[in-house]
Design a protein around this motif. Structure first.
Motif, PDB file in Angstrom:
ATOM      1  N   GLN A  71       0.818  -1.210   0.000  1.00  0.00           N
ATOM      2  CA  GLN A  71       0.000   0.000   0.000  1.00  0.00           C
ATOM      3  C   GLN A  71       0.853   1.261   0.000  1.00  0.00           C
ATOM      4  O   GLN A  71       0.515   2.249  -0.659  1.00  0.00           O
ATOM      5  N   MET A  72       1.964   1.237   0.699  1.00  0.00           N
ATOM      6  CA  MET A  72       2.849   2.399   0.708  1.00  0.00           C
ATOM      7  C   MET A  72       3.500   2.607  -0.662  1.00  0.00           C
ATOM      8  O   MET A  72       3.652   3.746  -1.121  1.00  0.00           O
ATOM      9  N   ILE A  73       3.876   1.526  -1.311  1.00  0.00           N
ATOM     10  CA  ILE A  73       4.458   1.653  -2.648  1.00  0.00           C
ATOM     11  C   ILE A  73       3.400   2.150  -3.634  1.00  0.00           C
ATOM     12  O   ILE A  73       3.658   3.024  -4.469  1.00  0.00           O
TER      13      ILE A  73
ATOM     14  N   PRO B 151       3.814   4.709  -7.340  1.00  0.00           N
ATOM     15  CA  PRO B 151       2.871   3.885  -8.109  1.00  0.00           C
ATOM     16  C   PRO B 151       3.427   3.488  -9.467  1.00  0.00           C
ATOM     17  O   PRO B 151       4.094   4.272 -10.148  1.00  0.00           O
ATOM     18  N   ALA B 152       3.162   2.260  -9.842  1.00  0.00           N
ATOM     19  CA  ALA B 152       3.462   1.790 -11.189  1.00  0.00           C
ATOM     20  C   ALA B 152       2.312   2.183 -12.102  1.00  0.00           C
ATOM     21  O   ALA B 152       1.246   2.633 -11.661  1.00  0.00           O
ATOM     22  N   THR B 153       2.511   1.985 -13.411  1.00  0.00           N
ATOM     23  CA  THR B 153       1.454   2.314 -14.373  1.00  0.00           C
ATOM     24  C   THR B 153       0.204   1.498 -14.107  1.00  0.00           C
ATOM     25  O   THR B 153      -0.916   1.988 -14.148  1.00  0.00           O
ATOM     26  N   ALA B 154       0.400   0.232 -13.806  1.00  0.00           N
ATOM     27  CA  ALA B 154      -0.719  -0.649 -13.478  1.00  0.00           C
ATOM     28  C   ALA B 154      -0.404  -1.343 -12.171  1.00  0.00           C
ATOM     29  O   ALA B 154       0.659  -1.926 -12.016  1.00  0.00           O
ATOM     30  N   VAL B 155      -1.307  -1.270 -11.216  1.00  0.00           N
ATOM     31  CA  VAL B 155      -1.109  -1.859  -9.906  1.00  0.00           C
ATOM     32  C   VAL B 155      -2.013  -3.072  -9.765  1.00  0.00           C
ATOM     33  O   VAL B 155      -3.204  -3.000  -9.992  1.00  0.00           O
ATOM     34  N   ARG B 156      -1.406  -4.180  -9.380  1.00  0.00           N
ATOM     35  CA  ARG B 156      -2.174  -5.403  -9.210  1.00  0.00           C
ATOM     36  C   ARG B 156      -2.977  -5.329  -7.922  1.00  0.00           C
ATOM     37  O   ARG B 156      -2.450  -5.003  -6.863  1.00  0.00           O
ATOM     38  N   ALA B 157      -4.265  -5.629  -7.993  1.00  0.00           N
ATOM     39  CA  ALA B 157      -5.120  -5.619  -6.807  1.00  0.00           C
ATOM     40  C   ALA B 157      -4.809  -6.822  -5.941  1.00  0.00           C
ATOM     41  O   ALA B 157      -4.448  -7.885  -6.421  1.00  0.00           O
ATOM     42  N   SER B 158      -4.941  -6.647  -4.628  1.00  0.00           N
ATOM     43  CA  SER B 158      -4.721  -7.741  -3.696  1.00  0.00           C
ATOM     44  C   SER B 158      -5.865  -7.777  -2.698  1.00  0.00           C
ATOM     45  O   SER B 158      -6.556  -6.782  -2.479  1.00  0.00           O
TER      46      SER B 158
END
Length: 311
Positions: free
Chosen positions: A288-290, A295-302
């Protein structure tokens, strides 16, 4: 803003990780693996660093290798304070780095090195100069500890301070600036080694020194900074407001952010250096901090797990 994420601070130091709970560091290895994978999932471009071992122990590094940790990080870090509490001489720095190179080919960061003015301010000047001579060109990252002395009324949050003798008190005198903000003689020596040498400065929750620290670091020409975001602090009601303020203030630096400190109610034991009850919760905090600050262009949901934050 965040160039690197360090996973925990001095895990093989009993003041920072409870060896009675985790004598083989197996829980620690599992936690680092989960956190490293979570950070990579949030942004694979962020360098993942195994957080700075103190003492410098190739046996510990070998153990981490056996747990698969070194396959999930991009660098390993060591800490050293030979003039204050390590049981080796300052001239042994090259040998200490070679001991770790005997275990891994990963880049080695000296992510925390310093000298106190507990005995005399002149000792810090000489120690900084000699440290630079020994480490510049010999480590991928060098970060001096620290910019400020600790305020004397602050309690150092180690669990074994009663057993540390004078080393406990030396901890309060590691800065290049005195508690009142005035510079020590070593500040000029430090300026000669910037930007090759970076800084470490931990900011406590709602730290009154934040803006002044930023001004000093810019004046000195510092580019690399190591600081921390505390998992324990994430459970404060206004944690995100403070984290946002801190990270925004540091946006002009290449920041290595250290993730550590267990919330008392989420530890196997009720203190900030305990192994977490559920290591996935710590990994989720790291991710969450990253996602928020790198942030990357696309963040994988967890899947959501307890971190204290409401994003």
């Amino acid at each position: 803003m965040i160039e690197a994420a360090m996973i925990w601070n001095e895990p093989n130091n009993k003041s920072h990780w409870d060896p009675e709970i985790d004598p083989d560091w197996m829980r620690f290895g599992q936690m680092v693996n989960l956190a490293a994978e979570a950070i990579a999932g949030a942004n694979p471009g962020v360098t993942r660093v195994l957080g700075g071992i103190s003492p410098i122990d190739p046996g510990f590094m070998t153990r981490m290798k056996s747990y698969g940790v070194l396959d999930r990080v991009n660098a390993v870090a060591v800490h050293g304070f030979p003039l204050d509490w390590n049981l080796w001489q300052i001239h042994d720095w090259p040998q200490k780095l070679e001991e770790i190179r005997g275990v891994t080919d990963l880049p080695i960061w000296v992510s925390e090195v310093g000298v106190s003015t507990f005995g005399a301010e002149e000792v810090q000047v000489w120690g900084l100069r000699r440290t630079a001579e020994l480490l510049k060109g010999n480590a991928a990252r060098i970060q001096w500890y620290s910019l400020y002395d600790l305020p004397r009324e602050w309690e150092a949050t180690t669990r074994h301070r009663e057993a540390e003798g004078s080393s406990y008190y030396r901890h309060f005198y590691m800065g290049l600036l005195r508690e009142d903000g005035t510079p020590k003689p070593a500040l000029d020596e430090f300026a000669r080694h910037v930007p090759e040498m970076g800084l470490v400065q931990w900011f406590h929750y709602q730290d009154h020194r934040l803006d002044d620290a930023v001004a000093w670091m810019k004046r000195l020409g510092v580019t690399h900074l190591r600081t921390g975001l505390s998992w324990a602090d994430s459970f404060r009601p206004d944690a995100l407001d403070w984290f946002d303020r801190q990270m925004q203030a540091l946006e002009d630096f290449d920041v290595t952010v250290t993730f550590c400190f267990t919330p008392e109610h989420r530890g196997v034991a009720p203190h900030h250096t305990s192994a977490p009850q559920v290591p996935e919760e710590f990994a989720a905090f790291c991710a969450q901090m990253i996602e928020r600050y790198a942030p990357a262009t696309a963040v994988r949901a967890s899947a959501p797990v307890e971190t204290g934050l409401r994003l």
